[in-house]
Scaffold this active site. Sequence first.
Site, PDB file in Angstrom:
ATOM      1  N   GLY A 265       0.775  -1.118   0.028  1.00 51.66           N
ATOM      2  CA  GLY A 265       0.063  -0.071  -0.005  1.00 51.66           C
ATOM      3  C   GLY A 265       0.889   1.278  -0.054  1.00 51.66           C
ATOM      4  O   GLY A 265       0.278   2.364  -0.029  1.00 51.66           O
ATOM      5  N   CYS A 266       2.120   1.148  -0.037  1.00 53.30           N
ATOM      6  CA  CYS A 266       2.942   2.361  -0.043  1.00 53.30           C
ATOM      7  C   CYS A 266       3.661   2.578  -1.263  1.00 53.30           C
ATOM      8  O   CYS A 266       4.163   1.378  -1.927  1.00 53.30           O
ATOM      9  CB  CYS A 266       4.016   1.960   0.958  1.00 53.30           C
ATOM     10  N   GLU A 267       3.509   3.409  -1.905  1.00 52.01           N
ATOM     11  CA  GLU A 267       3.656   3.857  -3.324  1.00 52.01           C
ATOM     12  C   GLU A 267       5.282   3.714  -3.423  1.00 52.01           C
ATOM     13  O   GLU A 267       5.811   3.213  -4.409  1.00 52.01           O
ATOM     14  CB  GLU A 267       3.543   5.220  -3.727  1.00 52.01           C
TER      15      GLU A 267
END
Length: 92
Positions: free
Chosen positions: A6-8
């Site tokens: 979920g972290c770019e």
Amino acid sequence: ENLIAGCESEAWLCHSMDADSLKITFYADSDAKIIRGLLALVLDICNGKTAQQVAEVDFEGVFAELGLQQQLSPSRGNGLRGIVHRIQQLNH
């Protein structure tokens, strides 16, 4: 296995627990400076606490108090929520 979903940006999180005190220490890193800064903030809130104490942290309240959501792009905000979600997963 330590990659935060979920972290770019690429970000990793792992932890250890002191067998005597049951206090948790989280370790994290990222390839992005802003995410490293957010990780440092979140880890400062969590490190040295028991699993129960971490579970009781109102992260959204802390972030609102600091005004973080207004300062972060939607993708960075999602990354911050991904960090918290991963901490909560590891904490169970």
